[in-house]
Design a protein around this motif. Structure first.
Motif, mmCIF file in Angstrom:
data_model
loop_
_atom_site.group_PDB
_atom_site.id
_atom_site.type_symbol
_atom_site.label_atom_id
_atom_site.label_comp_id
_atom_site.label_asym_id
_atom_site.label_seq_id
_atom_site.Cartn_x
_atom_site.Cartn_y
_atom_site.Cartn_z
ATOM 1 N N TYR A 295 0.845 -1.192 0.000
ATOM 2 C CA TYR A 295 0.000 0.000 0.000
ATOM 3 C C TYR A 295 0.882 1.243 0.000
ATOM 4 N N ASP A 376 -5.397 6.372 14.397
ATOM 5 C CA ASP A 376 -6.335 7.460 14.138
ATOM 6 C C ASP A 376 -7.694 7.258 14.797
ATOM 7 N N HIS A 380 -8.369 1.188 15.821
ATOM 8 C CA HIS A 380 -7.207 0.858 14.998
ATOM 9 C C HIS A 380 -5.963 0.672 15.853
ATOM 10 N N ARG A 385 3.762 6.398 12.140
ATOM 11 C CA ARG A 385 3.221 7.512 11.366
ATOM 12 C C ARG A 385 4.187 8.683 11.345
ATOM 13 N N ASN A 479 -4.943 14.839 5.814
ATOM 14 C CA ASN A 479 -5.401 13.569 5.230
ATOM 15 C C ASN A 479 -4.282 12.661 4.746
ATOM 16 N N CYS A 480 -3.200 12.550 5.499
ATOM 17 C CA CYS A 480 -2.129 11.629 5.113
ATOM 18 C C CYS A 480 -2.586 10.190 5.368
ATOM 19 N N GLY A 481 -2.541 9.368 4.323
ATOM 20 C CA GLY A 481 -3.023 7.998 4.432
ATOM 21 C C GLY A 481 -1.897 6.984 4.506
ATOM 22 N N LYS A 482 -2.136 5.912 5.263
ATOM 23 C CA LYS A 482 -1.151 4.833 5.394
ATOM 24 C C LYS A 482 -1.841 3.617 6.001
ATOM 25 N N GLN A 484 -2.933 -0.740 6.247
ATOM 26 C CA GLN A 484 -4.081 -1.555 5.866
ATOM 27 C C GLN A 484 -4.582 -2.308 7.092
ATOM 28 N N GLY A 486 -6.760 1.116 6.188
ATOM 29 C CA GLY A 486 -6.229 2.456 6.039
ATOM 30 C C GLY A 486 -6.490 3.345 7.240
ATOM 31 N N GLN A 487 -5.503 4.165 7.563
ATOM 32 C CA GLN A 487 -5.632 5.167 8.605
ATOM 33 C C GLN A 487 -5.259 6.529 8.026
ATOM 34 N N VAL A 488 -5.807 7.580 8.629
ATOM 35 C CA VAL A 488 -5.564 8.949 8.182
ATOM 36 C C VAL A 488 -5.004 9.743 9.342
#
Length: 514
Positions: A295, A376, A380, A385, A479-482, A484, A486-488
């Motif tokens: 991802y 986030d 989760h 991050r 809105n930085c995504g990373k 699986q 997915g977290q923001v």
């Protein structure tokens, strides 16, 4: 004035739930356990042409237990705020760890290695931080401001833009977040925190009689501040709103760029995103080790290149920072109980550090984590991050005008827009909100259809000068995504204006075949 943690959060049975969960985890023989209770309130408002177009106000409340048992991770989450439920969640986390340990052992046996080689979890040591409280820096909590006052201000600003000649439509939005966390672990650390952040945006759209259209967005970044950001003197909202119609009209008339190679002066309002994609993500050590391969990719800045990789020119000094005032990734303590820190990632153009959590730090031989674990939501698991990753200014560096004055034939890039980067954070291209032609050291009108393209090391290697502290701005994104699932996460990137020599410029219209 310093704020206290919201009393309605403190009144929740934080310690009692933590004690019940950690006691059950200890009784089941864990090597480590941590408990995290969160309440995250997110609200947003949207206006179209000064009229309401949507709103939301959502609160996520729950808790999670994470354990290390038999050298394996276990994780479970719940929402029932009773002691029995918290203990049950802890037992579920241990059960998950036991199942994971069996999978690790089976994988090791299949590969002919040991269970430890198959991924045994160990955490870097961390000092105990008992009964610590931390609140982010702001003056007025936006959730204390009536909704009508928020939408009223957005409507007023929208009407101001709509009244200007050439502005056909205006979109306005405001996003606000209050994040409360309580953390406790079996080592004795316990922390209670509150963070406030917001992101206001206005976009003016122009449509001419022939149907050609373009837009221009405010440059004000999202910040870890309060309502004062919109009503105080932190940002010149009146000046920016007054300038946008004229700038947009000029942009509509601007000629299309001639593709080629140019010197660039990149404004902080654009450069922050290039830092985020080509430095911030590339120096996440879990990514460099291959854990994000499925991802958003890995990283060209692999661990074997630490201390030797020539990332950029000698002007390039980049820090990771979890302590910057008003930074979106600023915390007192991360989601593993690690205190916020600041450290070097790139020094004098050479890769010298990474972003770490406790497991990755121990796995790779670092003394300790630098506080980059974050989840986030309470549902989760914490993952590694991004910190506030920032390019440092030159102490006696030039102004933006002086940088422009040193360019004979070039482009001044302002504001972020679209971007693209490959799965190793190496080949990229970026566009912007506004592009100004530089001729003989002076701005000579706007250009359209501009994108700059390079590899990460070529781009940063071409950096010939960085501006002084007077040009430094803390930009960023919500809105930085990373990961699986997915977290923001929200993250800031500070930088000065900077000069880059001989950069490839594309004409985006031609590249699109139009």
């Amino acid at each position: 004035m310093p704020h206290e943690v919201d009393q309605s959060f403190v009144a929740l049975p934080l310690r009692a739930l933590a004690d019940a969960a950690l006691a059950r985890a200890r009784a089941l023989g864990v090597e480590h356990a941590d408990f995290r209770l969160e309440r995250v309130r997110s609200a947003s408002w949207r206006l179209r042409d000064a009229r309401p177009a949507g709103a939301s106000d959502v609160t996520d409340l729950g808790y999670a237990v994470r354990v290390v048992h038999g050298g394996a991770w276990g994780f479970a989450a719940g929402v029932d705020l009773t002691m029995d439920a918290a203990a049950k969640v802890a037992a579920q986390a241990v059960a998950m760890a036991k199942l994971s340990a069996k999978v690790i052992a089976a994988a090791a046996a299949h590969g002919g290695g040991s269970a430890d080689a198959g991924g045994r979890v160990e955490l870097a040591d961390e000092p105990v931080h008992a009964d610590r409280t931390w609140v982010s820096s702001y003056e007025v909590n936006p959730f204390d401001v009536p909704d009508g006052e928020k939408t009223g201000l957005l409507a007023e600003w929208s009407a101001r833009l709509l009244a200007a000649e050439g502005v056909s439509h205006v979109d306005a939005s405001l996003m606000t977040v209050q994040e409360n966390k309580f953390y406790a672990d079996t080592a004795g650390t316990s922390t209670t925190q509150q963070r406030v952040r917001l992101h206001p945006t206005l976009t003016a759209v122009s449509v001419d009689p022939a149907g050609d259209f373009d837009s221009m967005r405010t440059l004000a970044p999202p910040v870890g501040r309060g309502w004062e950001y919109l009503t105080g003197d932190t940002w010149d909202w009146a000046g920016e709103l007054a300038a946008i119609p004229g700038l947009l009209a000029e942009k509509m008339r601007a000629p299309s760029v001639r593709a080629g190679r140019y010197d660039l002066v990149v404004d902080p309002s654009n450069l922050w995103l290039t830092i985020h994609e080509s430095v911030g993500h590339a120096t996440e050590l879990d990514r460099a080790l291959g854990y994000e391969a499925a991802y958003a990719g890995t990283s060209f800045a692999t661990f074997d290149r630490l201390g030797t990789l020539k990332y950029g020119s000698a002007h390039m000094n980049v820090t990771g920072d979890r302590t910057a005032e008003h930074g979106l990734a600023t915390v007192g303590f991360d989601d593993e109980g690690v205190a916020g820190q600041s450290w070097d990632l790139v020094r004098d153009g050479v890769l010298v550090g990474y972003q770490l959590d406790r497991r990755i730090a121990r796995l790779t031989g670092f003394d300790r984590s630098n506080g980059c674990a974050y989840a986030d939501s309470p549902g989760h698991v914490p993952v590694q991050r991004m910190a506030n990753v920032s390019l440092q200014p030159a102490p006696d560096g030039p102004s933006t005008e002086e940088l422009i004055g040193s360019v004979y034939d070039g482009i001044y890039v302002v504001g972020d827009r679209s971007w693209s980067i490959d799965m190793q954070r190496y080949n990229f291209q970026f566009t912007g909100q506004r592009f100004f032609r530089i001729e003989h050291g002076k701005l000579a009108g706007q250009l359209r259809d501009v994108a700059y393209q390079a590899t990460t090391t070529d781009f940063w290697g071409s950096m010939a000068a960085v501006g002084g502290p007077q040009t430094y701005v803390l930009g960023g994104a919500f809105n930085c995504g990373k990961a699986q699932p997915g977290q923001v996460a929200a993250v800031s990137h500070g930088c000065p204006s900077a000069l880059f020599r001989d950069v490839s410029i594309l004409n985006t219209t031609q590249e699109a075949g139009r």
